[in-house]
Design an enzyme around this catalytic site. Structure first.
Site, PDB file in Angstrom:
ATOM      1  N   GLY A   8       0.836  -1.199   0.000  1.00 27.32           N
ATOM      2  CA  GLY A   8       0.000   0.000   0.000  1.00 27.32           C
ATOM      3  C   GLY A   8       0.866   1.243   0.000  1.00 27.32           C
ATOM      4  N   GLY A  11      -0.407   4.928  -1.091  1.00 27.21           N
ATOM      5  CA  GLY A  11      -1.410   5.622  -0.292  1.00 27.21           C
ATOM      6  C   GLY A  11      -0.785   6.616   0.663  1.00 27.21           C
ATOM      7  N   ARG A  12      -1.635   7.393   1.315  1.00 27.62           N
ATOM      8  CA  ARG A  12      -1.120   8.406   2.237  1.00 27.62           C
ATOM      9  C   ARG A  12      -0.358   7.791   3.403  1.00 27.62           C
ATOM     10  NH1 ARG A  12      -6.743  11.662   2.594  1.00 27.62           N
ATOM     11  NH2 ARG A  12      -7.433   9.507   2.428  1.00 27.62           N
ATOM     12  N   ARG A  34      -1.779  -1.683  -5.459  1.00 32.69           N
ATOM     13  CA  ARG A  34      -2.766  -2.577  -6.065  1.00 32.69           C
ATOM     14  C   ARG A  34      -2.165  -3.322  -7.268  1.00 32.69           C
ATOM     15  NH1 ARG A  34      -8.229  -2.673  -5.680  1.00 32.69           N
ATOM     16  NH2 ARG A  34      -8.209  -0.700  -4.524  1.00 32.69           N
ATOM     17  N   GLY A  99      -5.884  -2.023  15.027  1.00 31.82           N
ATOM     18  CA  GLY A  99      -6.709  -0.999  14.408  1.00 31.82           C
ATOM     19  C   GLY A  99      -6.049   0.366  14.444  1.00 31.82           C
ATOM     20  N   ASN A 100      -4.923   0.479  15.164  1.00 30.01           N
ATOM     21  CA  ASN A 100      -4.229   1.761  15.253  1.00 30.01           C
ATOM     22  C   ASN A 100      -2.803   1.525  15.723  1.00 30.01           C
ATOM     23  OD1 ASN A 100      -3.306   4.402  16.407  1.00 30.01           O
ATOM     24  ND2 ASN A 100      -5.355   5.046  15.824  1.00 30.01           N
ATOM     25  N   THR A 101      -1.830   2.044  14.996  1.00 28.94           N
ATOM     26  CA  THR A 101      -0.429   1.849  15.345  1.00 28.94           C
ATOM     27  C   THR A 101       0.144   2.981  16.195  1.00 28.94           C
ATOM     28  OG1 THR A 101       0.171   2.809  13.199  1.00 28.94           O
ATOM     29  CG2 THR A 101       0.119   0.404  13.349  1.00 28.94           C
ATOM     30  N   HIS A 131     -13.037  11.725  11.637  1.00 24.94           N
ATOM     31  CA  HIS A 131     -12.015  11.511  10.619  1.00 24.94           C
ATOM     32  C   HIS A 131     -12.297  12.368   9.385  1.00 24.94           C
ATOM     33  CE1 HIS A 131     -10.920   7.892  12.929  1.00 24.94           C
ATOM     34  NE2 HIS A 131      -9.750   7.996  12.318  1.00 24.94           N
ATOM     35  N   HIS A 132     -11.307  12.433   8.529  1.00 26.26           N
ATOM     36  CA  HIS A 132     -11.378  13.188   7.284  1.00 26.26           C
ATOM     37  C   HIS A 132     -12.501  12.653   6.382  1.00 26.26           C
ATOM     38  CE1 HIS A 132      -9.344   9.743   5.360  1.00 26.26           C
ATOM     39  NE2 HIS A 132      -8.647   9.697   6.497  1.00 26.26           N
ATOM     40  N   LYS A 135     -12.408   9.023   4.474  1.00 25.99           N
ATOM     41  CA  LYS A 135     -12.401   7.713   5.144  1.00 25.99           C
ATOM     42  C   LYS A 135     -13.644   6.935   4.758  1.00 25.99           C
ATOM     43  CE  LYS A 135     -11.588   5.480   9.604  1.00 25.99           C
ATOM     44  NZ  LYS A 135     -10.509   4.645   9.020  1.00 25.99           N
TER      45      LYS A 135
END
Length: 242
Positions: A8, A11-12, A34, A99-101, A131-132, A135
């Site tokens: 990935g 991606g951002r 991808r 779910g979050n690093t 969130h932005h 998402k």
């Protein structure tokens, strides 16, 4: 030097992880997006970080297992089937899924679990996340992580007590349930607050992410940590020794 491969990478988050790898003076083994050749990337990496999509997870896990390479999975929006796949892979390689690093969110989840364990069911729990506008999943993976922490603190299953998307005449709030609310807009990297509400008093535990760099930094730290582990499934709290 640790060679980290990014799944990935366009991606951002992928770009932020590449910068975090450079900041930590580690080696970027390469990146794929991808339809990229994950098997080739796995063959030259010491550890993989996956922030791609749920649809790609099975193939990514297969490539990591074939190359015997540990993996950090930060992809959100996972279903029960994906967790079965992760469990299967973890029998062969070290896999850290979260779910979050963010290290701050990891500590927040620990505090939420502690609070939920000590406050009675007469304290209502509501989780609000922002969130932005781009998402695509809700509630966020972090909100669900925090909900799981609260449920574990109360020794219940989140799926049995979760309230989402209230609309219309919903009736009174069920005691012991955990509510979720999702806000979307602007460019917010991620704000999460867990509210504990009782008669005449309230407690709020919050984390605000100012940019994606914090998630990238945590992912790189997790990658360095999991690289040294035997096959098994690991979590971010273990990285912090919680």
């Amino acid at each position: 030097m640790v060679r980290i491969g990014i799944i990935g990478s366009n991606g951002r988050m992928g770009q932020a992880i590449a910068q975090a790898i450079a900041d930590a003076r580690l080696d970027l083994a390469g990146g794929v997006d991808r339809d990229g050749d994950v098997a080739s990337l796995a063959a030259k990496a010491d550890v993989l970080i996956d922030f791609s999509s749920p649809d790609a997870l099975e193939a990514n896990l297969d490539a990591a297992v074939a190359a015997k390479v540990p993996m950090v999975i930060g992809t959100t929006g996972l279903a029960e089937r994906h967790h079965w796949l992760i469990d299967e892979a973890a029998a062969e390689i070290a896999v850290l899924q979260t779910g979050n690093t963010s290290l701050g969110v990891t500590l927040l989840a620990h505090l939420v679990r502690e609070a939920a364990a000590r406050l009675g069911s007469d304290w209502d729990i509501e989780i609000v996340e922002t969130h932005h506008r781009m998402k695509v999943d809700a509630p966020s993976g972090t909100a669900l992580l925090l909900g799981e922490a609260a449920a574990k603190g109360r020794d219940v299953t989140l799926g049995d007590v979760s309230d989402r998307g209230r609309d219309g005449i919903t009736g009174k709030r069920e005691e012991g349930h955990i509510g979720f609310a999702a806000l979307r807009g602007g460019t917010v990297a991620g704000d999460h607050t867990v509210h504990f509400l009782a008669d005449n008093e309230r407690l709020a535990l919050s984390h605000m992410a100012e940019n994606r760099g914090i998630f990238a930094k945590g992912a790189v730290k997790a990658a360095q940590w999991v690289r040294e582990k035997d096959a098994g499934r690991y979590t971010m709290p273990e990285v912090l020794g919680l």
